[in-house]
Motif scaffolding. Structure first.
Motif, PDB file in Angstrom:
ATOM      1  N   ALA A 146       0.831  -1.208   0.000  1.00 39.63           N
ATOM      2  CA  ALA A 146       0.000   0.000   0.000  1.00 39.63           C
ATOM      3  C   ALA A 146       0.863   1.254   0.000  1.00 39.63           C
ATOM      4  O   ALA A 146       0.608   2.207  -0.757  1.00 39.63           O
ATOM      5  N   GLU A 147       1.899   1.267   0.853  1.00 43.75           N
ATOM      6  CA  GLU A 147       2.733   2.456   0.949  1.00 43.75           C
ATOM      7  C   GLU A 147       3.689   2.570  -0.240  1.00 43.75           C
ATOM      8  O   GLU A 147       3.836   3.648  -0.840  1.00 43.75           O
ATOM      9  N   ILE A 148       4.356   1.462  -0.599  1.00 48.58           N
ATOM     10  CA  ILE A 148       5.367   1.524  -1.652  1.00 48.58           C
ATOM     11  C   ILE A 148       4.735   1.889  -2.994  1.00 48.58           C
ATOM     12  O   ILE A 148       5.282   2.695  -3.769  1.00 48.58           O
ATOM     13  N   ALA A 149       3.577   1.328  -3.286  1.00 44.29           N
ATOM     14  CA  ALA A 149       2.901   1.676  -4.539  1.00 44.29           C
ATOM     15  C   ALA A 149       2.585   3.162  -4.583  1.00 44.29           C
ATOM     16  O   ALA A 149       2.755   3.823  -5.619  1.00 44.29           O
ATOM     17  N   TYR A 150       2.131   3.701  -3.467  1.00 43.97           N
ATOM     18  CA  TYR A 150       1.832   5.132  -3.422  1.00 43.97           C
ATOM     19  C   TYR A 150       3.092   5.967  -3.636  1.00 43.97           C
ATOM     20  O   TYR A 150       3.092   6.936  -4.416  1.00 43.97           O
ATOM     21  N   PHE A 151       4.189   5.618  -2.950  1.00 47.24           N
ATOM     22  CA  PHE A 151       5.418   6.398  -3.111  1.00 47.24           C
ATOM     23  C   PHE A 151       5.870   6.388  -4.573  1.00 47.24           C
ATOM     24  O   PHE A 151       6.285   7.418  -5.121  1.00 47.24           O
ATOM     25  N   CYS A 152       5.827   5.217  -5.194  1.00 46.12           N
ATOM     26  CA  CYS A 152       6.266   5.103  -6.589  1.00 46.12           C
ATOM     27  C   CYS A 152       5.354   5.901  -7.522  1.00 46.12           C
ATOM     28  O   CYS A 152       5.827   6.602  -8.420  1.00 46.12           O
ATOM     29  N   GLU A 153       4.053   5.783  -7.314  1.00 46.24           N
ATOM     30  CA  GLU A 153       3.111   6.490  -8.187  1.00 46.24           C
ATOM     31  C   GLU A 153       3.183   7.998  -7.986  1.00 46.24           C
ATOM     32  O   GLU A 153       3.208   8.763  -8.943  1.00 46.24           O
ATOM     33  N   HIS A 154       3.210   8.429  -6.729  1.00 44.56           N
ATOM     34  CA  HIS A 154       3.152   9.856  -6.422  1.00 44.56           C
ATOM     35  C   HIS A 154       4.397  10.593  -6.912  1.00 44.56           C
ATOM     36  O   HIS A 154       4.320  11.744  -7.338  1.00 44.56           O
ATOM     37  N   THR A 155       5.537   9.928  -6.845  1.00 44.99           N
ATOM     38  CA  THR A 155       6.786  10.572  -7.271  1.00 44.99           C
ATOM     39  C   THR A 155       7.156  10.232  -8.712  1.00 44.99           C
ATOM     40  O   THR A 155       8.133  10.763  -9.232  1.00 44.99           O
ATOM     41  N   GLU A 156       6.381   9.328  -9.350  1.00 43.90           N
ATOM     42  CA  GLU A 156       6.720   8.830 -10.687  1.00 43.90           C
ATOM     43  C   GLU A 156       8.126   8.237 -10.693  1.00 43.90           C
ATOM     44  O   GLU A 156       8.948   8.509 -11.567  1.00 43.90           O
ATOM     45  N   ALA A 157       8.376   7.400  -9.695  1.00 44.44           N
ATOM     46  CA  ALA A 157       9.697   6.801  -9.525  1.00 44.44           C
ATOM     47  C   ALA A 157      10.064   5.933 -10.721  1.00 44.44           C
ATOM     48  O   ALA A 157       9.225   5.223 -11.276  1.00 44.44           O
ATOM     49  N   VAL A 158      11.342   5.974 -11.101  1.00 43.04           N
ATOM     50  CA  VAL A 158      11.835   5.152 -12.209  1.00 43.04           C
ATOM     51  C   VAL A 158      12.561   3.910 -11.705  1.00 43.04           C
ATOM     52  O   VAL A 158      12.801   2.984 -12.471  1.00 43.04           O
ATOM     53  N   ALA A 159      12.917   3.881 -10.416  1.00 41.87           N
ATOM     54  CA  ALA A 159      13.654   2.742  -9.874  1.00 41.87           C
ATOM     55  C   ALA A 159      13.258   2.526  -8.420  1.00 41.87           C
ATOM     56  O   ALA A 159      12.814   3.451  -7.731  1.00 41.87           O
ATOM     57  N   TYR A 160      13.446   1.291  -7.973  1.00 45.37           N
ATOM     58  CA  TYR A 160      13.087   0.856  -6.619  1.00 45.37           C
ATOM     59  C   TYR A 160      14.233  -0.018  -6.136  1.00 45.37           C
ATOM     60  O   TYR A 160      14.571  -1.014  -6.783  1.00 45.37           O
ATOM     61  N   VAL A 161      14.852   0.336  -5.001  1.00 51.30           N
ATOM     62  CA  VAL A 161      16.019  -0.371  -4.486  1.00 51.30           C
ATOM     63  C   VAL A 161      15.625  -1.116  -3.220  1.00 51.30           C
ATOM     64  O   VAL A 161      15.091  -0.511  -2.277  1.00 51.30           O
ATOM     65  N   ILE A 162      15.912  -2.415  -3.180  1.00 48.24           N
ATOM     66  CA  ILE A 162      15.487  -3.265  -2.068  1.00 48.24           C
ATOM     67  C   ILE A 162      16.615  -4.216  -1.660  1.00 48.24           C
ATOM     68  O   ILE A 162      17.588  -4.398  -2.384  1.00 48.24           O
TER      69      ILE A 162
END
Length: 552
Positions: free
Chosen positions: A125-141
């Motif tokens: 729920a949170e990660i999807a929002y962060f990615c969508e809201h910022t239009e993120a191009v990458a996700y580091v895990i």
């Protein structure tokens, strides 16, 4: 690689959705010497040049010198550039307390890309929002941490978020890209302007998912430098990071960045339990660490039976929630060190008790602000200033307190006054000496051992269950965590078991700490005279039940 000196004073980027400081206040902060035209990438560069062989990070079996960390940031920045990342790109970073957190962040600072610092506990729920809201191009895990496989989560997020092109994994990548594969020969990169947004932190949030907090190089580095000075850090300082390193407290109050600024050593601990942390204190001769109040109580109990040598520890910081004075008094006898109370927020304002404060202040207040230019107001419900010693709402503005959340115009109208004061949502009283005592929260938020839970967010998830007609989440007192959450629900028929509701929330990707600790079913929620849910009545009801010995 560094850019020409004049790039330090380059014009700040025009970032859509960011509220900069008014020009006259920015000029004031520069004239006062708070904003020095430095960048976070340069911070590491200069420390590495000064003492390249000194150990900067200890992470498990890894010991990285300042020179090695600096080179790793350069090589990773080059790899990210080759992958297609560019200045201004947003990158969600969700890493535990491992060296890769700093390698990635400094690489992104060098590149001018913007980390969005998520916490390990966040889920879909949170990660999807962060990615969508910022239009993120990458996700580091990380590949796995605490028994959770972040690669599976990342696969879901990548399918759902159209802008997300890359998932980078510290460890075994699975179907994604190994972070270690991005090693490249360094390339010359233009240095970002110090007035640019450097990264995003997350608010505790009183409504909905956390808001995004834009921090610039200038404002954040001022907070780091001033915190390091207040806390007496130097090259001999050894800081044990046990809380998540992405937390503002652990990152900059003075945190890891304060210690790196001072040329000291940061020891990364994966779990905050005393069984794991106390051996690190003995092994690395740790001088400072930081905890939230519930953990402090656990440590104090554990220290009584511990056989580890804790004599190197000079300061225990406690923040994230108010530390009861009776607990603060036990720190010295149990751990043989000073207690320093810290009251701050990722939006800016940070308060410290000073290390030479008398006990009456150090044990019973939450400190005073960092800066002479931190403007603090304590006001009543009509924004009128109250007298010293009276409880009121805390408002603040200053050289490291943001002027608005990112892409949140409607919320900013409520969260900030017209003249730029941030409404913190805290109820405080100010002593005549200028110290603050935190009395509670005005916002509808639950502080579960330092983890902030927005009631509205959880309520919205619960209401998605077909058996739930109405929902209200409130705080209930807890001797260990300070507060836990209680969900009052109204059913559409026969109420399902609590375990079904909690499983439903987990399936929706809600972080575990946000899942209600207790569920109570009612025929109807109580309301005020204007028809709003009467949460004061619900909090009072559950507190009375607990006081009467009802089983939680």
């Amino acid at each position: 690689m560094s850019a020409p000196e004049e790039s330090r004073q380059a014009r700040p980027q025009a970032l859509d959705g960011w509220t900069p400081w008014p020009a006259e206040m920015a000029d004031l902060y520069r004239r006062a010497g708070y904003w020095r035209g430095e960048t976070l990438g340069r911070l590491l560069r200069e420390r590495a040049a000064r003492h390249p062989d000194r150990i900067a990070l200890v992470s498990g079996d890894r010991r990285l010198s300042y020179g090695e960390l600096d080179r790793r940031a350069d090589r990773l920045a080059a790899g990210l550039l080759h992958l297609g990342l560019r200045p201004g790109d947003r990158v969600v970073v969700q890493l535990p307390n491992i060296a890769e957190f700093f390698e990635v962040c400094f690489a992104l600072f060098r590149l001018g890309a913007l980390p969005v610092l998520a916490l390990p506990a966040h889920r879909r729920a949170e990660i999807a929002y962060f990615c969508e809201h910022t239009e993120a191009v990458a996700y580091v895990i990380a590949d796995r941490d605490g028994g959770f496989d972040y690669r599976a989560l990342a696969s879901q997020i990548r399918r759902d978020v159209g802008t997300l092109r890359h998932v980078l994994v510290a460890g075994e990548p699975g179907e994604h890209t190994a972070l270690s594969s991005l090693d490249r020969e360094p390339v010359e990169l233009p240095e970002p302007a110090a007035g640019d947004v450097a990264f995003f932190q997350l608010s505790g949030g009183s409504t909905g998912v956390p808001k995004l907090i834009p921090r610039t190089h200038d404002d954040y580095l001022y907070s780091v430098r001033a915190s390091a000075e207040i806390c007496g850090l130097d090259e001999g300082s050894v800081y044990l990071a046990v809380l998540p390193v992405a937390h503002n407290f652990t990152l900059s109050s003075p945190g890891s960045l304060g210690v790196l600024h001072a040329g000291g050593r940061v020891v990364l601990c994966r779990r905050p339990s005393p069984d794991e942390a106390l051996p690190w204190i003995e092994r690395e001769r740790v001088t400072m660490t930081a905890l939230v109040p519930p953990l402090a109580s656990v440590w104090l109990e554990a220290a009584r039976a511990a056989r580890h040598d804790l004599s190197s520890l000079k300061v225990l910081q406690v923040g994230g929630a108010r530390l009861p004075a009776e607990v603060a008094r036990r720190v010295g006898p149990a751990l043989g060190c000073k207690v320093q109370q810290v009251f701050g927020m990722a939006e800016g304002l940070v308060n410290y008790t000073r290390l030479d404060d008398p006990d009456a202040i150090a044990l019973e207040t939450q400190g005073r602000p960092i800066s002479p230019h931190d403007e603090v107001r304590v006001v009543d419900d009509d924004d009128r200033d109250v007298e010293p010693g009276q409880v009121g709402h805390l408002l603040t503005r200053g050289p490291y307190t943001i002027r608005g959340y990112y892409r949140a115009d409607a919320h900013n109208e409520k969260a900030f006054t017209r003249d730029g004061f941030y409404r913190t949502g805290d109820l405080v009283r100010r002593t005549r000496e200028g110290y603050l005592v935190v009395e509670g929260r005005a916002k509808d938020q639950i502080n579960r051992g330092g983890e902030k839970i927005a009631a509205e967010e959880v309520e919205n998830h619960v209401l998605a269950h077909p058996a739930v007609r109405d929902a209200a989440l409130v705080a209930m007192p807890d001797a260990h965590l300070g507060e836990r959450s209680c969900a009052f629900l109204v059913a559409r028929g026969q109420p399902p078991p609590a375990r079904e509701i909690n499983a439903f929330l987990r399936e929706r990707g809600v972080a575990q700490f946000k899942v209600p600790d207790r569920i109570e079913w009612l025929d109807a929620l109580p309301t005020t005279s204007v028809g709003k849910v009467d949460k004061k009545a619900l909090r009072r009801w559950i507190a009375d039940r607990l006081a009467q010995g009802a089983r939680a």
